[in-house]
Every structure is written in C-alpha cells, then in structure tokens.
Design a protein around this motif. Structure first.
Motif, PDB file in Angstrom:
ATOM      1  N   ALA A   1       0.823  -1.205   0.000  1.00  0.00           N
ATOM      2  CA  ALA A   1       0.000   0.000   0.000  1.00  0.00           C
ATOM      3  C   ALA A   1       0.855   1.252   0.000  1.00  0.00           C
ATOM      4  N   GLY A   2       0.204   2.360  -0.376  1.00  0.00           N
ATOM      5  CA  GLY A   2       0.802   3.685  -0.290  1.00  0.00           C
ATOM      6  C   GLY A   2      -0.290   4.730  -0.201  1.00  0.00           C
ATOM      7  N   VAL A   3       0.032   5.852   0.427  1.00  0.00           N
ATOM      8  CA  VAL A   3      -0.937   6.943   0.586  1.00  0.00           C
ATOM      9  C   VAL A   3      -0.521   8.090  -0.323  1.00  0.00           C
ATOM     10  N   ILE A   4      -1.470   8.533  -1.182  1.00  0.00           N
ATOM     11  CA  ILE A   4      -1.238   9.644  -2.101  1.00  0.00           C
ATOM     12  C   ILE A   4      -2.398  10.617  -1.967  1.00  0.00           C
TER      13      ILE A   4
ATOM     14  N   GLY B   1       6.467   2.197  -1.961  1.00  0.00           N
ATOM     15  CA  GLY B   1       6.686   3.516  -1.374  1.00  0.00           C
ATOM     16  C   GLY B   1       6.187   4.597  -2.304  1.00  0.00           C
ATOM     17  N   VAL B   2       5.767   5.712  -1.712  1.00  0.00           N
ATOM     18  CA  VAL B   2       5.275   6.850  -2.493  1.00  0.00           C
ATOM     19  C   VAL B   2       6.334   7.946  -2.488  1.00  0.00           C
ATOM     20  N   ILE B   3       6.734   8.382  -3.687  1.00  0.00           N
ATOM     21  CA  ILE B   3       7.714   9.450  -3.841  1.00  0.00           C
ATOM     22  C   ILE B   3       7.174  10.435  -4.861  1.00  0.00           C
TER      23      ILE B   3
ATOM     24  N   TYR C   1       5.548   3.413  -6.082  1.00  0.00           N
ATOM     25  CA  TYR C   1       6.523   2.467  -6.617  1.00  0.00           C
ATOM     26  C   TYR C   1       6.323   1.112  -5.934  1.00  0.00           C
ATOM     27  N   VAL C   2       6.308   0.043  -6.737  1.00  0.00           N
ATOM     28  CA  VAL C   2       6.103  -1.315  -6.241  1.00  0.00           C
ATOM     29  C   VAL C   2       7.269  -2.167  -6.722  1.00  0.00           C
ATOM     30  N   ALA C   3       7.943  -2.876  -5.791  1.00  0.00           N
ATOM     31  CA  ALA C   3       9.170  -3.587  -6.134  1.00  0.00           C
ATOM     32  C   ALA C   3       9.120  -5.026  -5.638  1.00  0.00           C
ATOM     33  N   GLY C   4       9.604  -5.951  -6.484  1.00  0.00           N
ATOM     34  CA  GLY C   4       9.745  -7.342  -6.089  1.00  0.00           C
ATOM     35  C   GLY C   4       8.418  -8.030  -5.872  1.00  0.00           C
TER      36      GLY C   4
ATOM     37  N   LEU D   1      12.791   7.196   2.440  1.00  0.00           N
ATOM     38  CA  LEU D   1      13.620   8.113   3.227  1.00  0.00           C
ATOM     39  C   LEU D   1      14.408   8.980   2.259  1.00  0.00           C
ATOM     40  N   GLY D   2      14.257  10.291   2.391  1.00  0.00           N
ATOM     41  CA  GLY D   2      15.003  11.201   1.532  1.00  0.00           C
ATOM     42  C   GLY D   2      14.716  11.020   0.063  1.00  0.00           C
ATOM     43  N   ASN D   3      13.428  10.809  -0.299  1.00  0.00           N
ATOM     44  CA  ASN D   3      13.018  10.627  -1.694  1.00  0.00           C
ATOM     45  C   ASN D   3      13.668   9.411  -2.343  1.00  0.00           C
ATOM     46  N   ARG D   4      13.971   8.423  -1.520  1.00  0.00           N
ATOM     47  CA  ARG D   4      14.497   7.160  -2.028  1.00  0.00           C
ATOM     48  C   ARG D   4      13.734   6.009  -1.376  1.00  0.00           C
ATOM     49  N   LEU D   5      13.523   4.955  -2.144  1.00  0.00           N
ATOM     50  CA  LEU D   5      12.828   3.766  -1.652  1.00  0.00           C
ATOM     51  C   LEU D   5      13.865   2.765  -1.136  1.00  0.00           C
ATOM     52  N   TYR D   6      13.734   2.397   0.130  1.00  0.00           N
ATOM     53  CA  TYR D   6      14.616   1.404   0.740  1.00  0.00           C
ATOM     54  C   TYR D   6      13.887   0.061   0.792  1.00  0.00           C
ATOM     55  N   VAL D   7      14.518  -0.967   0.244  1.00  0.00           N
ATOM     56  CA  VAL D   7      14.005  -2.333   0.303  1.00  0.00           C
ATOM     57  C   VAL D   7      14.954  -3.120   1.200  1.00  0.00           C
ATOM     58  N   VAL D   8      14.432  -3.571   2.341  1.00  0.00           N
ATOM     59  CA  VAL D   8      15.284  -4.042   3.432  1.00  0.00           C
ATOM     60  C   VAL D   8      15.081  -5.535   3.650  1.00  0.00           C
ATOM     61  N   GLY D   9      16.188  -6.303   3.543  1.00  0.00           N
ATOM     62  CA  GLY D   9      16.125  -7.733   3.815  1.00  0.00           C
ATOM     63  C   GLY D   9      15.201  -8.450   2.854  1.00  0.00           C
ATOM     64  N   GLY D  10      14.435  -9.422   3.383  1.00  0.00           N
ATOM     65  CA  GLY D  10      13.513 -10.199   2.563  1.00  0.00           C
ATOM     66  C   GLY D  10      14.052 -11.568   2.242  1.00  0.00           C
ATOM     67  N   LEU D  11      13.330 -12.271   1.373  1.00  0.00           N
ATOM     68  CA  LEU D  11      13.711 -13.606   0.936  1.00  0.00           C
ATOM     69  C   LEU D  11      14.107 -13.578  -0.526  1.00  0.00           C
TER      70      LEU D  11
END
Length: 558
Positions: A124-127, A174-176, A181-184, A223-233
């Motif tokens: 999800a994201g809020v716009i 994430g919303v920028i 933006y949707v990843a993976g 964070l700071g107009n960048r999308l962070y993708v953290v860890g995962g499988l």
C-alpha cells in the motif's frame, strides 16, 4: 505463497509450546510447534524466539488498544492521525475484506468500508489523502493484480489500473513525489525483481529499473526521496540482510549498509530522517526476532535500539509511522495471529549534546562624524553573533569608554581611532571575542559669527599708526574652541599713493587678532578701506574664514 514466510502469515497456532528458563533474568529458549494446512498438504513449522537484548536507554515502547480482529498479512497505511489496517489472514480464511481503523488520538479502533477484493500480503501507499492497495493473496495459491483506492472522506472504494506483470504478493512499496513504486514480490513462491511505478493522475503503470536482487517479504520505507528495500527472501526460507536503495530521479538502484543480521517480514518505518527496522524472521532456525535497529543514512550504519515487546512476523506490511511514532500492528507471533498494537518512540540521545561555543561578530568597522566635544554617539551592532546550539547570548563591549552590554548598545567615543572588543558568552560560560575599529573623524570646519574690528573707523587721517583689535566668535561641533587669527590685511589704496602724504608701511600685523593700520587716505579718493581676513581653525585642521573692514573716510561725515 510458499515456504516458511508464507506459513507464518497463513496458519493459526495449534500444537505444542515448550518453555525453558535458565534464570529469572534471561530466557534461553522458547520453542513452538505449529501444525496446520497449507494448500493440500500438512506443514510443520519449528520456531525459536531469541532472547531479548537489553533495551536502548531512553527508547519507549507503548502498548495500545489491540486490533479488534487478530490478523496476519494485513497491510497498513496512515492518513492523518488514523491508521488503516486492510485485509489479512484470519483464522481459517486466507485473505479477508476486513478494514479497521486505529485513531492515534483516542487509542480506539473502528470499522470502515470493507475492501472489495479480499486479500492478504498486499502492499500500500498513501497519495493525497487516499490509500492505494495493490496485489496480494485472495485465496489459496491465488494472487490478485487488483488496485483498489480508499477515500476516507466518503468511506468508499474505487478501482485503478491493475498491476501489470506476474500476479504477486509480498511486494515492497513507497510513495515518492505522488508516484507509487512497487518492487519485487512473490509469484508462485518465486521472488521477483520487477519494479513498477503507478501515476494516479494518468492511472497508468510504468516499468522501472529492476531490483539488483530479487526479493519477496522485504521491509520497505521511503527516506530522503528514495525507496529502501530491506532484507527479505531470495529463495525459500533463507532471510537476507542486503538493503537496496532506489533513486527515482535517476532510475538507479544501489546498495546501502546491510542489516546487522538477515531478516524477512521485517517492519520498517522512518522517524526524523532515520530508518527503523523492527522484528521479523531471521535466517537461522526461522526465529521471530525482537531486534530493533536504527539506520543513519548519513553515516550509512545501523545501531541497536530497544527491542519490541511482542516479536512478530509479517511486519513488512504491518508497520507505519505517523506523528513521529512507529506503529506496529497485528502480524504472526509464536502463539498465532496477533492483535497487538505497539508504538515505538525513539530517544535519539538521552545525554545532552556537547556544548558548542558561540561565534562573536562585532560588525563591520565604522567611520563616524564627530558631533560633540564630549563624545560622539556610536551604535555598536553584535547581532551577527550566533550560537550553534541556539542558546541565548550575553554581550559585553569594552573600550576606553568602559563597558556596555546588549547586542546593540550606543556608546560615546571621542575624536580619534578606537578598537572596541565584543565578547559573547553562552549559558555554559563558553565565549568568543571579536573586535572592530571605530574611527571618529572631524571633517566640518568651524562656524564663524560676530567678527568685528575695533575701531572700525580711523579718524582723523593724521598719518599715524592706529592699533586695531578684531573680536570673533567661532563654534565647532567637535572642538570646544577654535584658533582664530588674521591671515591677511589689504588696503584699497596703494602704499605711498598720490596725495596720502606719507611713506613707509601702512599695515603691520602685530598679533593673532591685532593689527596696526595707518590713518590716512588719498586726498583725491572717497576714502580708504582696509580688509582683514580672519581664519578660524579647529583641532582637526578644518578651517573657515571671514573678512572685516576698517574704513578711513574722506571726510568727517563720510
């Protein structure tokens, strides 16, 4: 969804819990056997909950009102002070219509319009005050591409363009700058590296640069107009520690410092330009970890923060921030689906920062005109001084005048050059000094008034030398007195003129303001006029002049 991460989201806990304690202070081991259906087969999951590390000093975790419906795989989004929890797995059902809202101001939950497409593991994201929900699982082994949009102003849902590409769940998002933006994500148990951007104005999806490493069930935040993708499988049951960062301006992915330990289903949020990663599943034994880490993008490193009271899986989509706090909602615990609502308030530094000394600025050098013999009023300006900590400052000015206080005092300075020192001091007694040069100058000449010669008429014209005295008054802005003198004396007739009857000098200056003049005139003239030029000079060398006259008339009545 397949593998351990999927099972954590899907299965209620039924089975055996084994507890072992070594001491009252430290839990060494907790084990949970969970047995439940996944697809058409039975699965067994073995969990170990790691011991809790010591909490970071000052950090606060707060227990809030629990979510009405315990769920795993619900996606959350914050609109104003309300947190919306959408869908998720509930006991005996994979994917639900549930829509519950937490009011952060009143610590209460309420129901809202259910999402049309039941799902879990969505993102999800809020716009612009609307909540965009996309993808997810809407039944056993069934993913949906549906994009559904919730408007809290009318409590209703609408549809957007479906997500292109393979059907999937467990995506990062994430919303920028108003773009989602949707990843993976997970497609049939396979991690994806696809990245898409959704423009809500055009209602279109655009493919972007792929992830460097395919991921599913990763934590995410902007964070700071960048999308962070953290860890995962990346493959089944093997959590990863890599942190991938997307810059939409350049459409380029890069790596940041990895997590201290591999995690998937980790919750991620942003507070005060720092990234916080919460709980999730680690890479060894599928532990549900209590760890909380803080990421500083400037230093590109992670530090340990206070552990979460209720370690959970599924927080990659169950974590959000609002009002400077991190909210962690529902998820899977060692005991099954959770309704817990916990709030994290980081204290970045409980110790006061080191005091930084102030910086003094006495202002530019000044040149001012002298205005009075007793001293010229000069306004000093130390407002350019500053304190890096924002502390209030005291100002002390010193010179031959003594001392003065305040940022902009007015002092009296006599004629001449002066070096004035400013010392500023903060509440911690740290200080700094600066000097300025003040030059008080006198460029104005004296003003002459009431100049007169005595006597001003010489009679009779008996050819004798007559002493004449000049009286003069002169005032000066800077000097109490000026020096005046006769600088020249001339006659309207030549010496030894025709018919004057004498020879020899006719003018003799005998003093600054005295002169001897001969009482004579030419017999054929209308009379003689002596002109005396008076000059007054102040202490700075400025001078002005004025003339007075002495007459020798032709006749007594002239």
């Amino acid at each position: 969804m397949k593998g351990t991460a999927s099972r954590l989201l899907r299965m209620p806990a039924v089975g055996l819990i084994e507890w072992k304690e070594r001491s009252r202070e430290k839990i060494k081991m907790k084990r949970l056997f969970i047995i439940g259906p996944v697809a058409s087969m039975l699965s067994v999951l073995f969990l170990t909950v790691s011991p809790l590390p010591a909490a970071a000093i000052g950090d606060v975790w707060e227990q809030k009102a629990p979510k009405p419906t315990p769920t795993a795989g619900a996606v959350v989004g914050a609109i104003g002070g309300n947190i919306h929890a959408i869908g998720g797995n509930i006991p005996n059902q994979e994917g639900s219509h549930t829509h519950e809202v937490y009011d952060t101001a009143t610590d209460t939950w309420s129901m809202r319009a259910p999402i049309p497409t039941p799902r879990s593991g969505a993102t999800a994201g809020v716009i612009n005050g609307r909540l965009y929900i996309v993808g997810g699982v809407n039944g056993p082994n069934s993913n949906t591409p549906a994009l559904e949009i919730y408007d809290p102003n009318i409590d209703d849902w609408s549809s957007g363009a479906p997500l292109p590409g393979p059907l999937r769940n467990s995506m990062a998002a994430g919303v920028i700058s108003g773009i989602l933006y949707v990843a993976g994500g997970d497609s049939g148990g396979n991690p994806l590296n696809l990245v898409y951007a959704y423009d809500p104005v055009q209602n279109v999806w655009t493919q972007k640069a792929s992830l460097l490493l395919a991921r599913r069930t990763a934590g995410f935040a902007v964070l700071g107009n960048r999308l962070y993708v953290v860890g995962g499988l990346q493959v089944c049951c093997a959590s990863k520690a890599e942190v991938q960062v997307y810059d939409p301006a350049s459409d380029i992915w890069s790596f940041a410092a990895p997590l201290p330990s591999a995690r998937n289903q980790i919750g991620v949020g942003v507070i005060d330009d720092k990234l916080y990663a919460v709980s999730g599943i680690n890479a060894v034994g599928n532990d549900v970890a209590p760890d909380v880490w803080e990421y500083d993008p400037q230093a590109d490193n992670w530090t340990v923060r206070a552990s979460i009271p209720t370690p959970r899986a599924g927080l990659n989509i169950g974590t959000t921030t609002t009002g400077g706090k991190l909210y962690v909602i529902a998820g899977s615990t060692a005991n099954g689906f959770s309704a817990a609502t916990e709030v994290y308030v980081p204290i970045t530094d409980t110790a006061p920062p080191d005091n930084q000394p102030p910086v003094a600025d006495a202002g530019p050098d000044q040149t001012v005109e002298c205005t009075a013999p007793g001293g010229t009023a000069v306004t000093l300006d130390g407002t350019g001084s500053e304190d890096p900590d924002g502390d209030p400052l005291t100002y002390l000015w010193t010179n031959s005048f003594g001392s003065a206080s305040g940022a902009t005092p007015t002092v009296l300075l006599p004629l001449g050059d002066h070096e004035v020192m400013l010392t500023v001091t903060d509440p911690s007694s740290a200080s700094d000094a600066d000097t300025l040069s003040v030059q008080v100058v006198d460029t104005a000449p004296p003003v002459i008034s009431n100049a007169a010669a005595s006597p001003s008429v010489l009679w009779p014209p008996n050819h004798r030398m007559v002493p004449v005295t000049v009286s003069v008054s002169a005032s000066d802005l800077c000097d109490s007195s000026s020096h005046c003198k006769i600088i020249s004396a001339t006659s309207s007739e030549p010496d030894n003129g025709i018919g004057d009857g004498t020879t020899g000098p006719e003018i003799v200056i005998t003093g600054d303001l005295t002169v001897q003049l001969r009482a004579e005139r030419s017999g054929g003239s209308n009379g003689r006029v002596y002109t005396l030029e008076i000059q007054c000079t102040d202490e700075s060398g400025n001078s002005s002049s004025q003339v007075v006259t002495v007459n020798v008339p032709h006749g007594r009545g002239n």
